[in-house]
Design a protein around this motif. Structure first.
Motif, PDB file in Angstrom:
ATOM      1  N   PHE A  76       0.835  -1.208   0.000  1.00 21.43           N
ATOM      2  CA  PHE A  76       0.000   0.000   0.000  1.00 21.43           C
ATOM      3  C   PHE A  76       0.868   1.255   0.000  1.00 21.43           C
ATOM      4  O   PHE A  76       0.567   2.229  -0.696  1.00 21.43           O
ATOM      5  N   ILE A  77       1.970   1.231   0.756  1.00 22.21           N
ATOM      6  CA  ILE A  77       2.867   2.383   0.791  1.00 22.21           C
ATOM      7  C   ILE A  77       3.504   2.608  -0.579  1.00 22.21           C
ATOM      8  O   ILE A  77       3.627   3.753  -1.047  1.00 22.21           O
ATOM      9  N   ILE A  78       3.894   1.531  -1.251  1.00 23.19           N
ATOM     10  CA  ILE A  78       4.476   1.649  -2.587  1.00 23.19           C
ATOM     11  C   ILE A  78       3.475   2.292  -3.545  1.00 23.19           C
ATOM     12  O   ILE A  78       3.817   3.184  -4.337  1.00 23.19           O
ATOM     13  N   LEU A  79       2.228   1.853  -3.464  1.00 21.88           N
ATOM     14  CA  LEU A  79       1.188   2.437  -4.321  1.00 21.88           C
ATOM     15  C   LEU A  79       0.995   3.919  -4.006  1.00 21.88           C
ATOM     16  O   LEU A  79       0.832   4.743  -4.918  1.00 21.88           O
ATOM     17  N   CYS A  80       1.021   4.260  -2.727  1.00 19.41           N
ATOM     18  CA  CYS A  80       0.859   5.668  -2.343  1.00 19.41           C
ATOM     19  C   CYS A  80       1.998   6.516  -2.886  1.00 19.41           C
ATOM     20  O   CYS A  80       1.789   7.643  -3.343  1.00 19.41           O
ATOM     21  N   VAL A  81       3.222   5.978  -2.843  1.00 18.15           N
ATOM     22  CA  VAL A  81       4.369   6.714  -3.385  1.00 18.15           C
ATOM     23  C   VAL A  81       4.200   6.921  -4.881  1.00 18.15           C
ATOM     24  O   VAL A  81       4.497   8.002  -5.411  1.00 18.15           O
TER      25      VAL A  81
END
Length: 319
Positions: free
Chosen positions: A95-100
């Motif tokens: 999820f963090i990768i997608l947010c970045v």
């Protein structure tokens, strides 16, 4: 060359007022607010007790210093929970990768809307794919480096405090080293924040203007940063001052509205729309500040001018 702070901020505020309030268009607010929300996706957002063991006062040093080892032992003794926690951490990581990724592209969407005073999502999303992907990769690399540095620093700090804890009978001797280590961690975060500010506020506009990747924008920005370092330090301090003023204003507004304002700001997308005048002004402020360094850093379009010869009326020749 005189580099100013108040003048570009005043021009940025004027741009925001014209774009958002003259006229007021709620649809534009929600569209531009969405791009601001995407742009800001990755921006940031002890056990007390009385004494067992050798601890004294309010800090249970043994619980704090040896928590990592005990947590690891507990996970080893509870494989089901360890698997569940690892799976949850993996989902959080994805999820963090997608947010970045979303945020990297969103920074160009928001900048494009501010520069051209419009409200678009789809067109700039495709238009700045290359620049957004380049920023995404650099943000991942920067995040990985910062995470590695912080983990290594914390491991070193905890190890040092554990050794000191086991070799002393006076727990007050741990206080000063702990404070110094906390200040060191704060310094790391301060440097990271400055790098992030330079990347978002100045390198992204350079990428946007010249349609280049982060590497090429860095080659263009670093000579500027080194030759005007204290001007950029002044910008960072002024930026921090504005944020502090905004936070105070938000707290007052939240209290005056009986916490309704706090509830609105807690809603991610709605909060970005409510605070759109702030984010819009700050985004325009960074571009206005950058443009002071010369025409090669001009991002805002200038009104087309007509040559005097073209404007002068044609006088028929005398016969």
């Amino acid at each position: 060359m005189t580099i100013r702070l108040v003048d570009p901020f005043s021009r940025a505020f004027a741009r925001m007022s014209k774009a958002l309030f003259r006229p007021f268009d709620i649809k534009k607010w929600f569209v531009v607010g969405f791009t601001a929300f995407l742009s800001e996706l990755t921006d940031c957002g002890g056990n007390g007790g009385g004494g067992g063991g050798r601890s004294r006062g309010q800090v249970d040093w043994e619980e704090v210093l040896f928590f990592p080892q005990r947590a690891w032992e507990w996970l080893a003794e509870n494989p089901v929970w360890a698997t569940a926690i690892a799976f949850g951490a993996f989902l959080l990581f994805v999820f963090i990768i997608l947010c970045v990724w979303w945020s990297s592209r969103g920074k160009f969407l928001f900048l494009d809307n501010v520069v051209h005073n419009r409200s678009q999502v789809v067109a700039p999303w495709h238009e700045y794919r290359k620049e957004g992907n380049s920023l995404f990769l650099w943000m991942l690399i920067l995040s990985a480096v910062v995470l590695a540095v912080v983990i290594a620093y914390l491991v070193q700090c905890i190890t040092s405090l554990q050794v000191l804890y086991e070799t002393t009978s006076d727990m007050t001797t741990l206080i000063l080293p702990a404070i110094l280590m906390a200040l060191g961690l704060f310094a790391i975060m301060l440097i990271t924040g400055f790098i992030d500010l330079m990347l978002y506020d100045f390198m992204v506009p350079i990428m946007y203007r010249n349609r280049v990747t982060v590497g090429k924008a860095l080659q263009k920005f670093m000579p500027l940063l080194t030759s005007h370092f204290f001007s950029f330090i002044g910008y960072a301090l002024f930026y921090l001052f504005v944020i502090v003023v905004v936070v105070i204003a938000v707290i007052i507004a939240g209290l005056v509205t009986c916490c309704i304002g706090f509830v609105l700001l807690a809603l991610p997308y709605i909060g970005a729309v409510v605070l759109l005048p702030v984010s819009y002004t700050l985004r325009a402020f960074s571009v206005e500040f950058l443009e002071q360094f010369g025409p090669e850093f001009q991002v805002f379009p200038r009104p087309e001018t007509t040559s005097p010869a073209a404007e002068s009326p044609q006088v028929p020749a005398a016969t």
